[in-house]
Every structure is written in C-alpha cells, then in structure tokens.
Design a protein around this motif. Structure first.
Motif, PDB file in Angstrom:
ATOM      1  N   ASP A 448      -0.981  15.359   3.313  1.00  0.00           N
ATOM      2  CA  ASP A 448      -1.560  14.433   2.345  1.00  0.00           C
ATOM      3  C   ASP A 448      -1.689  15.146   1.005  1.00  0.00           C
ATOM      4  OD1 ASP A 448      -2.676  12.230   1.228  1.00  0.00           O
ATOM      5  OD2 ASP A 448      -4.671  12.531   2.069  1.00  0.00           O
ATOM      6  N   LEU A 449      -1.189  14.518  -0.046  1.00  0.00           N
ATOM      7  CA  LEU A 449      -1.279  15.078  -1.395  1.00  0.00           C
ATOM      8  C   LEU A 449      -2.537  14.564  -2.083  1.00  0.00           C
ATOM      9  CD1 LEU A 449       2.397  14.656  -2.650  1.00  0.00           C
ATOM     10  CD2 LEU A 449       1.378  16.651  -1.562  1.00  0.00           C
ATOM     11  N   HIS A 450      -3.213  15.440  -2.835  1.00  0.00           N
ATOM     12  CA  HIS A 450      -4.390  15.065  -3.623  1.00  0.00           C
ATOM     13  C   HIS A 450      -4.039  15.182  -5.098  1.00  0.00           C
ATOM     14  CE1 HIS A 450      -6.282  15.385   0.190  1.00  0.00           C
ATOM     15  NE2 HIS A 450      -6.301  16.710   0.225  1.00  0.00           N
ATOM     16  N   GLY A 451      -4.390  14.159  -5.847  1.00  0.00           N
ATOM     17  CA  GLY A 451      -4.190  14.207  -7.288  1.00  0.00           C
ATOM     18  C   GLY A 451      -2.995  13.436  -7.785  1.00  0.00           C
ATOM     19  N   LEU A 452      -2.221  12.819  -6.897  1.00  0.00           N
ATOM     20  CA  LEU A 452      -1.043  12.084  -7.357  1.00  0.00           C
ATOM     21  C   LEU A 452      -1.435  10.844  -8.150  1.00  0.00           C
ATOM     22  CD1 LEU A 452       2.040  11.954  -7.310  1.00  0.00           C
ATOM     23  CD2 LEU A 452       1.870  10.550  -5.237  1.00  0.00           C
ATOM     24  N   ALA A 453      -2.520  10.191  -7.772  1.00  0.00           N
ATOM     25  CA  ALA A 453      -2.953   9.007  -8.520  1.00  0.00           C
ATOM     26  C   ALA A 453      -3.328   9.380  -9.950  1.00  0.00           C
ATOM     27  CB  ALA A 453      -4.144   8.353  -7.813  1.00  0.00           C
ATOM     28  N   GLU A 454      -3.996  10.534 -10.129  1.00  0.00           N
ATOM     29  CA  GLU A 454      -4.335  10.980 -11.480  1.00  0.00           C
ATOM     30  C   GLU A 454      -3.088  11.289 -12.295  1.00  0.00           C
ATOM     31  OE1 GLU A 454      -5.661  11.905  -8.756  1.00  0.00           O
ATOM     32  OE2 GLU A 454      -7.803  11.432  -8.887  1.00  0.00           O
ATOM     33  N   VAL A 455      -2.053  11.839 -11.618  1.00  0.00           N
ATOM     34  CA  VAL A 455      -0.802  12.117 -12.311  1.00  0.00           C
ATOM     35  C   VAL A 455      -0.171  10.816 -12.810  1.00  0.00           C
ATOM     36  CG1 VAL A 455       1.549  13.013 -12.033  1.00  0.00           C
ATOM     37  CG2 VAL A 455      -0.390  14.254 -11.062  1.00  0.00           C
ATOM     38  N   ASN A 456      -0.149   9.786 -11.962  1.00  0.00           N
ATOM     39  CA  ASN A 456       0.416   8.498 -12.376  1.00  0.00           C
ATOM     40  C   ASN A 456      -0.381   7.894 -13.529  1.00  0.00           C
ATOM     41  OD1 ASN A 456       2.463   8.569 -10.431  1.00  0.00           O
ATOM     42  ND2 ASN A 456       1.172   7.602  -8.882  1.00  0.00           N
ATOM     43  N   ASP A 457      -1.707   8.018 -13.473  1.00  0.00           N
ATOM     44  CA  ASP A 457      -2.532   7.438 -14.535  1.00  0.00           C
ATOM     45  C   ASP A 457      -2.389   8.209 -15.845  1.00  0.00           C
ATOM     46  OD1 ASP A 457      -3.387   5.616 -12.665  1.00  0.00           O
ATOM     47  OD2 ASP A 457      -5.241   6.709 -12.191  1.00  0.00           O
ATOM     48  N   THR A 458      -2.223   9.524 -15.726  1.00  0.00           N
ATOM     49  CA  THR A 458      -2.197  10.358 -16.931  1.00  0.00           C
ATOM     50  C   THR A 458      -0.809  10.444 -17.551  1.00  0.00           C
ATOM     51  OG1 THR A 458      -4.008  11.674 -16.014  1.00  0.00           O
ATOM     52  CG2 THR A 458      -2.778  12.631 -17.862  1.00  0.00           C
ATOM     53  N   HIS A 459       0.178  10.688 -16.730  1.00  0.00           N
ATOM     54  CA  HIS A 459       1.527  10.959 -17.230  1.00  0.00           C
ATOM     55  C   HIS A 459       2.504   9.809 -17.006  1.00  0.00           C
ATOM     56  CE1 HIS A 459       0.308  15.124 -17.879  1.00  0.00           C
ATOM     57  NE2 HIS A 459      -0.164  15.143 -16.632  1.00  0.00           N
ATOM     58  N   GLY A 460       2.141   8.839 -16.230  1.00  0.00           N
ATOM     59  CA  GLY A 460       3.041   7.719 -15.998  1.00  0.00           C
ATOM     60  C   GLY A 460       3.694   7.777 -14.630  1.00  0.00           C
ATOM     61  N   ARG A 461       4.217   6.619 -14.215  1.00  0.00           N
ATOM     62  CA  ARG A 461       4.834   6.497 -12.894  1.00  0.00           C
ATOM     63  C   ARG A 461       6.090   7.345 -12.772  1.00  0.00           C
ATOM     64  NH1 ARG A 461       2.615   4.520  -8.412  1.00  0.00           N
ATOM     65  NH2 ARG A 461       1.716   2.841  -9.676  1.00  0.00           N
ATOM     66  N   GLU A 462       6.844   7.528 -13.859  1.00  0.00           N
ATOM     67  CA  GLU A 462       8.080   8.316 -13.775  1.00  0.00           C
ATOM     68  C   GLU A 462       7.774   9.769 -13.427  1.00  0.00           C
ATOM     69  OE1 GLU A 462       7.192   6.392 -16.205  1.00  0.00           O
ATOM     70  OE2 GLU A 462       8.608   4.707 -16.109  1.00  0.00           O
ATOM     71  N   VAL A 463       6.735  10.323 -14.055  1.00  0.00           N
ATOM     72  CA  VAL A 463       6.350  11.699 -13.728  1.00  0.00           C
ATOM     73  C   VAL A 463       5.862  11.784 -12.285  1.00  0.00           C
ATOM     74  CG1 VAL A 463       4.792  13.594 -14.321  1.00  0.00           C
ATOM     75  CG2 VAL A 463       5.833  12.209 -16.121  1.00  0.00           C
ATOM     76  N   GLY A 464       5.112  10.767 -11.855  1.00  0.00           N
ATOM     77  CA  GLY A 464       4.665  10.769 -10.455  1.00  0.00           C
ATOM     78  C   GLY A 464       5.827  10.758  -9.481  1.00  0.00           C
ATOM     79  N   ASP A 465       6.874   9.965  -9.780  1.00  0.00           N
ATOM     80  CA  ASP A 465       8.049   9.958  -8.915  1.00  0.00           C
ATOM     81  C   ASP A 465       8.757  11.313  -8.935  1.00  0.00           C
ATOM     82  OD1 ASP A 465       7.502   7.353  -8.321  1.00  0.00           O
ATOM     83  OD2 ASP A 465       8.979   6.503  -9.708  1.00  0.00           O
ATOM     84  N   ALA A 466       8.803  11.937 -10.111  1.00  0.00           N
ATOM     85  CA  ALA A 466       9.425  13.255 -10.194  1.00  0.00           C
ATOM     86  C   ALA A 466       8.640  14.282  -9.378  1.00  0.00           C
ATOM     87  CB  ALA A 466       9.514  13.695 -11.654  1.00  0.00           C
ATOM     88  N   VAL A 467       7.321  14.158  -9.359  1.00  0.00           N
ATOM     89  CA  VAL A 467       6.501  15.058  -8.541  1.00  0.00           C
ATOM     90  C   VAL A 467       6.806  14.857  -7.061  1.00  0.00           C
ATOM     91  CG1 VAL A 467       4.142  15.578  -7.827  1.00  0.00           C
ATOM     92  CG2 VAL A 467       4.674  15.276 -10.251  1.00  0.00           C
ATOM     93  N   LEU A 468       6.929  13.612  -6.638  1.00  0.00           N
ATOM     94  CA  LEU A 468       7.250  13.339  -5.237  1.00  0.00           C
ATOM     95  C   LEU A 468       8.610  13.913  -4.862  1.00  0.00           C
ATOM     96  CD1 LEU A 468       5.988   9.653  -4.898  1.00  0.00           C
ATOM     97  CD2 LEU A 468       4.952  11.710  -3.926  1.00  0.00           C
ATOM     98  N   ILE A 469       9.582  13.800  -5.744  1.00  0.00           N
ATOM     99  CA  ILE A 469      10.907  14.367  -5.467  1.00  0.00           C
ATOM    100  C   ILE A 469      10.827  15.877  -5.352  1.00  0.00           C
ATOM    101  CG2 ILE A 469      13.225  14.651  -6.422  1.00  0.00           C
ATOM    102  CD1 ILE A 469      12.919  11.876  -7.692  1.00  0.00           C
ATOM    103  N   GLU A 470      10.040  16.509  -6.216  1.00  0.00           N
ATOM    104  CA  GLU A 470       9.887  17.962  -6.154  1.00  0.00           C
ATOM    105  C   GLU A 470       9.169  18.382  -4.870  1.00  0.00           C
ATOM    106  OE1 GLU A 470       9.908  22.012  -7.065  1.00  0.00           O
ATOM    107  OE2 GLU A 470      11.121  20.321  -7.771  1.00  0.00           O
ATOM    108  N   VAL A 471       8.161  17.614  -4.484  1.00  0.00           N
ATOM    109  CA  VAL A 471       7.454  17.915  -3.233  1.00  0.00           C
ATOM    110  C   VAL A 471       8.397  17.810  -2.047  1.00  0.00           C
ATOM    111  CG1 VAL A 471       5.684  17.042  -1.656  1.00  0.00           C
ATOM    112  CG2 VAL A 471       5.172  17.282  -4.090  1.00  0.00           C
ATOM    113  N   SER A 472       9.220  16.755  -2.014  1.00  0.00           N
ATOM    114  CA  SER A 472      10.173  16.616  -0.904  1.00  0.00           C
ATOM    115  C   SER A 472      11.180  17.762  -0.897  1.00  0.00           C
ATOM    116  CB  SER A 472      10.884  15.267  -1.021  1.00  0.00           C
ATOM    117  OG  SER A 472      11.691  15.219  -2.189  1.00  0.00           O
TER     118      SER A 472
END
Length: 830
Positions: A448-472
C-alpha cells in the motif's frame, strides 16, 4: 361395397347377353355405359366418356349394317382422345399444355413403332388395322404420360392402367368385328372394358400424396423413350425382311412415317440436350463465380475423407494448389493436435448424428500453401443424399484475425493498462494455480502506497500516473522471474512469490526500501511511504481468503506506522477488529464521559520536590478497560479528531491545575499535536483557557514531539513564537529520538528539553558522551533539561550526574488521577 355391387351388376348383364337372355349389343352397351356413367365424375371421366361412345357404336345392330367398323373406329378415336386428355389432367401429370403435347408426341413415337411392328406381322393387315393403331397409340400415350407423372402415385398408375385396358379392349373388339365373330362373343369382349372402368373408379378413390416435383434438369426428357421405339421398329423390319423378303407400298409408307416421327423425336431430344447443357453451363459459370469470389474455401470429401474437389478460391485464400490437396486425406491438412477432434466430428456427421440439424462446426488449424498453420472454422454439411454431390461438403473460413483479436483482448483483460503489471483477475488466477501445486511454498505480498493522493492534488494526475509507473518499474526490478507483480487498485500493489517466509520477508523489506527512495520526476520530487502485508498461500481456505489475510496484515502495518512489514496471524485480525471497534466508539467518548486525565509528576533530581506535572490522556473504555495514548492517539489521528482531543485535554488539565493549592511556580505540561498547534486559533484558545481558570501563562508548558518538527520547521517556529508572546512556555518532547538537527534546535523558541529514554539507554551501554553533549548543549542554550523514562535508581543517578535538572518516570512518581496527584503534591512539597 358399392364398387363390388356395380362390378357384379355389369358382369351379370354381360353374362345375360352371352347366354342369349338379351341382345348381345344391348348387353354390351348397358354394361359398359353403366360403368362409364359411374366413373364419369372421377379421374377417369374422360376415358369413361370415350368408352361410352364406343359402347353406343357397338350396340348398333352392325350385322345388318354395311359400315359398322367405321363407327367403331370413330368411337375408338373419341375414346382415345378422351383418355389421353383425362390422364393428362391427373395431379402431377404435366405442368402445362406444351408439356402435355410433348408427352403425347412421345407416346405417338412409341405407338407408330409398335403399330409398324404389328402391321408387318402376318394376318394383321385387315380392315381393323386403323382401329388397332388408334388403340395402340392411345394406350402408348397414356402409358408415357403416367410413367412421366410426378408424383407418380398409385392412383395415377391405376388410372393409366385402367384407361390403357379400356383402349386395348376396344381395339380387340374392332379386331373381332373385322374377323366376323358371332354375336354371342361380343359381351365377353366387354369384360375387359368393365374391368378398366372398375380400375378407373378404384384409382379415383386413392389418395394422392403431394411432394415437391423434381426439377426438369434432373433427368433427360427422352429417357427411356428414345431407344425403345427405334429398337421395336428395326427388329420388326428385320424379321419381316428375313421371313417375307418383300415390303408392299403400305409397309414402305408406314416405315417412312415411323422414321419421320423418330427423326423429329430425336431432333427434339437433341434440342432438349442442348438446352439442358446450356443451362448446366450457365449454372456452372454462376456457381464458379460464386465460389471463386467467396471468402470461404469449399472442399468436397468422399466417405474415406479424401478431398475430391476444392474451390478456385483456395489459391487466393490459402495459397493451395489443386495438386497439393486433391486426392489427399483431409486429415493431412489439419494440425496433428486437432486431428483427433476433427475425425470425431466428421465421423459423427457420417453416422448421421446431426441429420436434420444445422451444419456441424469444426475448429482446427489448417496448413496453407506456405506451410503455415492458420486458425480456421469449418462447417461440415452431409450432401451424400444429393445425387449431383454425393459427398461431404466442407466450408473452411480463416479466422486468424478474429482469434488473434480474441487472444489480445483476453491478454489485455489480465493486464493493468497504466503500469503493464498483472491486474487483480490475473493475480487471482495465478494465485489459484499456485495453490494447486502440491508441496510448493508461496507467499502473497500486498503493498500500500501512502501519499499518492497528495501527489495528485499537488502536482496533478499526470505526475501521479508517472509515480505509479515508476513504482511498478521498481517492483518489477526486485522480483524474481517466476514472481507475479500486480496492481490491485489505484495505490495498491501485490507480489505473488514462490518463496517461503524468510525470503519473502526479505523481499518485502527490499521493496519498502526501494519505494522509499525519492521519485525524481520532471518538475517534482516525490517521496512515498509504504505498508506491506504478507500471508502464506497455504494459510487460507481459498484464494480470496489468502488475499484477505495479506490485506489485513497490510492494514495492521499501516496502523502501526509507515514503511512497515507485517505478517498475518490470528492476532493481527483480532487487533484489527479491536481497532475498528475503537474507531467506531471514540467519536462519542468525550460526550459519554469516558475520557480522563492522568498526571505524572516532574521532580527536581537534587531536592526531590515536584516542579510540575504532565497531563496524560486516558480512555476509560467500559468493556476494554483503559486505552493508553500510544493506541488512542493514532486512532484519533486517522479519524481527524486530534485537535478536538487536544482542546479537551487543555481545558480539563487547566481546570484541575486551578483547583490545586500550592506553589505558583508549579507548572503543567500538555501534549499538542501538529494539527492543533498549526491552526490560527490555537494561541487564542490557549489564552481564553488561561483566562477562564486564572492561571498565569508561565505555568503552562506546551509539549511538541521532535519526530514531526522537521517536516515544517518555519510553521512550527511561528506557532511557538505566538505562544511565547502569551508567556506560555514550550518544550521539545522526546529529544534525541528523531532527526532534529542542531541548527533547528537553535531556531526553535523552546524553553525546555525532555530527553528521550533512548539517550539513557545509550548511557547504560557505556557511551556517556552523547548524553553529556546533549545536556551541555541544552544548558548553554538556556534550556531546562528533563530526563524522561526514569525507571530505576541507577538511571536517576546517571541523569543527575549528566547535569539534568529534572526527571520524570515511575521511579519518581507514577501517573495518577487528579485526586491522588493532589495528595501526592501536598505530601512532597516540603
């Protein structure tokens, strides 16, 4: 019964004429005429009418007349015409008048040949020859029409036979008349006529069964009537030539007529053949154009499953030449893995198991002209009952694109589109397969990842998707070749590994460390925290339960703190249930009066006098007992009610402090969380509380934990400065447990350091330098030093030796309710 009675009556009349009881012509006329009237309204009505004409002619006293045979011939002509017309009108006999004329001409050809043969016989060239020829011609036409009828029912056969028998009887009557037979023989000649009438009547009552007529192209119109007349005439001419060796003029004319009729008949047959061949060519061209432009390959198989024909589209669709296919078994074209199923399907068709149903479907791989295997679907139709086919017809269709698309869709349905990892259905499928393997260990990790919702709110959904790709990408780089990484939900991942407990735990630890490293993306640097739960594959009754166990362990890890790994066991589930129950009941605990405060004294280490107390929150749960802050505060934080609890603690602690008598320098410390401290109304709230209970501001100490100060130092400095302006003192709690740097310590407007018990533990291990440095630094900054967690006299002595002014711990005083703490303070003031 009426039929039998009518036949018996006609026979009785004829017998009476033969015995002389009545005039023979009259007996013949009555018998035949009565039978004709009886059948006049039935299928043989025309033939019966013609026979009645002949019977009337025969009833004339011909022995007194010079031309009786002429009238019989005229009557016979009428009877023949009526018989031919009547038989032609039978159901299924002829579809049109053109066909009726053609059938009559076929009968004429046969009649001329037979008449020519009879004419050449010795003794047949007499006055009755015309009547005999007419009777023979009529009988032949009736026979031809009946034999060519479709449907050729029993009723049609009986009707044609009866009409032919009547005509033959009339011809025989003419021959008897020409031979001068006596009057008593005439009634006996009427017996065949009566029999013919009876047959007509019987045939009329038979049921006519309808069926689909045959197509005219299914047979040649000349067969078998082309060869029979010519053979009869030629044989008769040869016999006459061998026996008589001479042809008179009548015979020559008769022969020319026969040849002319047969010639015309043959010309008509040739025309029929050409017309039929033309229709065949048109039909074949039409068929070839259809199969050549079709999208299916058509094969014709015999009962040995050998290919006898393939459509012209084979070269275009599959690149197959005729020499590569025709003459080979159909199984040679099929992939070896599909041969058994194909043979079973085809054998079921040959056995008639699918008779009357739709064409049978066969799915198999077939080799094309390039020796490649193609996915195909074939429909097999049994056409062995069709004379023109007499085989199995197989229509083969290339479904490679469809199969490829289905496989692609199936593959996509088990892949997460964003990360490329397996999705939840794919994980559950692999999990089920792993559990079926006997003796193979395995572990499921839920991340379980913590802080992804804050990333989407702060930097936008595109950055959040990029974080998920990096995590995978990081997770995929850590797992083994047989492990299955998957994405279960938005910020939830999983790994299915075949490792046992210890290697799986090590893998989970590596994943936590790898995901804890900053994700440096264009325009952002993201730091995530994780919680990992582990469960053994053999620990659940099914796959869903294994996933539930791992998820429960993940939830427990998240409750305890960030970046933790937890194994599932029964205690984990018990603790989770306890946590959920506490979360449900904590919201109304203050209103129900279940919250309470315990106070622990802070004592001077040199004189032993209490210098202050720390207010500690307690939840007196009616069923579970006392809930300590270590369990209570994380629950409050998750519920978002920490600020409300801090306000309650501040108000309740100040109320108790105001009620205690004693030294005005005695102070009270309360713990404040980050949410309450950083709100704009907190200093105002503190001022109101102090004013309400008339407490001097310097008697209140607000404690802040070192562990979260580094996250936002400027805001903490501003908040503590605001409290300092009110006169409220601040303390840095658990100093030495976190990562607060010395530069931050110089900036923080605090008045007191409460040292972590860990520093005293290090002192016990023989490293006094750290404790001494911290105490020395604090004293130089003008801070009061409090040693927390003093449990033994040795720890108390070490803290005093290090220069700590105050101590707090069980060795100096345990936490106690307000009443007991007041008594304690009274007893320790001196």
């Amino acid at each position: 019964m009426p039929r039998i009675a009518a036949c018996l009556a006609a026979a009785a009349v004829l017998l009476a004429g033969a015995c002389g009881l009545m005039s023979p012509p009259m007996a013949l006329a009555l018998a035949v005429g009565g039978t004709a009237l009886w059948t006049a309204s039935r299928l043989g009505g025309f033939a019966a009418a013609g026979t009645l004409f002949a019977a009337v002619a025969a009833s004339v006293p011909w022995w007194d007349r010079p031309l009786p045979l002429f009238w019989l011939t005229v009557a016979l002509t009428l009877a023949t015409a009526c018989s031919v017309v009547g038989v032609s009108l039978l159901p299924g006999a002829t579809p049109s008048w053109q066909v009726r004329i053609r059938r009559a001409f076929d009968g004429v050809g046969l009649a001329v040949s037979i008449g020519f043969a009879l004419y050449l016989l010795p003794g047949t060239a007499n006055a009755a020859a015309p009547a005999m020829l007419i009777a023979a011609g009529g009988a032949c036409m009736v026979v031809v029409i009946v034999l060519r009828a479709d449907p050729r029912t029993r009723s049609a056969l009986w009707t044609g036979g009866g009409a032919a028998l009547v005509l033959v009887s009339l011809g025989a009557l003419a021959e008897l008349m020409a031979a001068g037979a006596g009057a008593r023989v005439l009634p006996l000649a009427g017996l065949p006529m009566v029999a013919g009438m009876a047959v007509l009547r019987t045939a009329d009552g038979a049921a006519v069964q309808r069926r689909e007529p045959r197509h005219p192209d299914q047979y040649l119109a000349s067969y078998p009537l082309l060869a029979a007349p010519a053979a009869v005439g030629v044989l008769a001419a040869l016999w006459h030539l061998l026996t008589v060796r001479d042809f008179n003029n009548e015979a020559v004319v008769f022969g020319l007529v026969m040849v002319s009729v047969l010639t015309v008949r043959e010309m008509l047959v040739v025309r029929d053949i050409r017309r039929y061949a033309s229709r065949l060519r048109v039909a074949e061209a039409h068929f070839r154009s259809l199969v050549a432009g079709a999208t299916d390959l058509t094969l014709v198989l015999d009962e040995q499953l050998t290919v006898r024909w393939q459509s012209p589209a084979a070269a275009r669709l599959f690149g197959l030449r005729d020499e590569e296919v025709i003459g080979r078994e159909f199984a040679d074209l099929i992939h070896p893995e599909d041969v058994a199923d194909a043979r079973a399907v085809i054998c079921s068709v040959l056995a008639g198991e699918h008779e009357g149903g739709p064409p049978v479907l066969l799915s198999a791989k077939i080799r094309d002209g390039a020796k490649l295997w193609r996915d195909t679907e074939s429909t097999i139709s049994d056409q062995r009952d069709v004379p023109e086919v007499g085989a199995l017809v197989v229509h083969v269709r290339d479904v490679g694109e469809r199969v490829h698309l289905e496989r692609a869709l199936h593959r996509l349905s088990f892949i997460d589109q964003l990360t490329g990892l397996a999705n939840r259905p794919a994980l559950m499928r692999d999990l089920l397969e792993r559990r079926r393997r006997p003796g193979r260990p395995g572990t499921l990790l839920v991340i379980d990842l913590h802080g992804l919702a804050e990333v989407n709110d702060t930097h936008g959904r595109e950055v959040g998707d990029a974080v998920l790709i990096e995590v995978s990408r990081r997770i995929r780089g850590l797992v083994g070749g047989e492990d299955v990484p998957a994405r279960l939900a938005g910020d939830e991942f999983a790994v299915l590994t075949g490792e046992s407990a210890v290697p799986a735990y090590a893998l989970a630890t590596r994943i936590v460390a790898a995901l804890g490293e900053p994700c440096r993306l264009p325009g952002a640097a993201v730091i995530l925290h994780t919680s990992v739960g582990l469960a053994e594959l053999s620990g659940g009754a099914d796959s869903d339960e294994v996933l539930r166990h791992a998820d429960l362990a993940r939830q427990r890890a998240r409750q305890i703190g960030r970046d933790r790994v937890e194994w599932y066991d029964t205690d984990v589930e018990i603790q989770l249930h306890r946590r959920m129950e506490l979360e449900h009941q904590l919201l109304g605990a203050a209103a129900r009066g279940e919250l309470d405060l315990a106070f622990q004294p802070v004592t001077g280490l040199r004189d032993g006098r209490p210098a202050g107390v720390e207010a500690l929150l307690r939840w007196r749960h009616p069923q579970l007992g006392t809930i300590l802050p270590g369990e209570l505060l994380p629950i409050a934080s998750s519920l978002g009610i920490t600020a409300e609890l801090d306000e309650w603690v501040l108000d309740e602690a100040c109320r108790h402090l105001a009620g205690w008598s004693g030294d005005d320098d005695f102070w009270l410390s309360v713990n404040v969380g980050p949410r309450e401290l950083l709100t704009a109304r907190f200093p105002e709230r503190v001022a109101e509380t102090l004013k309400q209970y008339r407490i001097r501001p310097e008697r209140l100490v607000v404690e802040v934990a070192e562990t979260w100060i580094a996250e936002d130092v400027p805001a903490i400095v501003a908040a503590l400065s605001g409290l300092g302006k009110l006169g409220v003192r601040a303390a840095l709690d658990d100093f030495g447990a976190g990562q607060t740097s010395l530069s931050h310590l110089r900036r923080l407007p605090v008045d007191m350091l409460k040292l972590s018990p860990a520093l005293l533990a290090e002192q016990a291990e023989g490293s006094p330098a750290v404790l001494d440095v911290v105490v020395s630094l604090g004293r130089r900054l003008g801070l009061e030093i409090v040693a927390k967690g003093l449990e033994t006299s040795e720890q108390k002595d070490r803290a005093l030796a290090a220069g700590c002014a105050y101590g707090q711990g069980n060795v100096l005083g345990r936490p106690a309710p307000a009443e007991r703490m007041e008594a304690y303070l009274e007893s320790h003031r001196t």
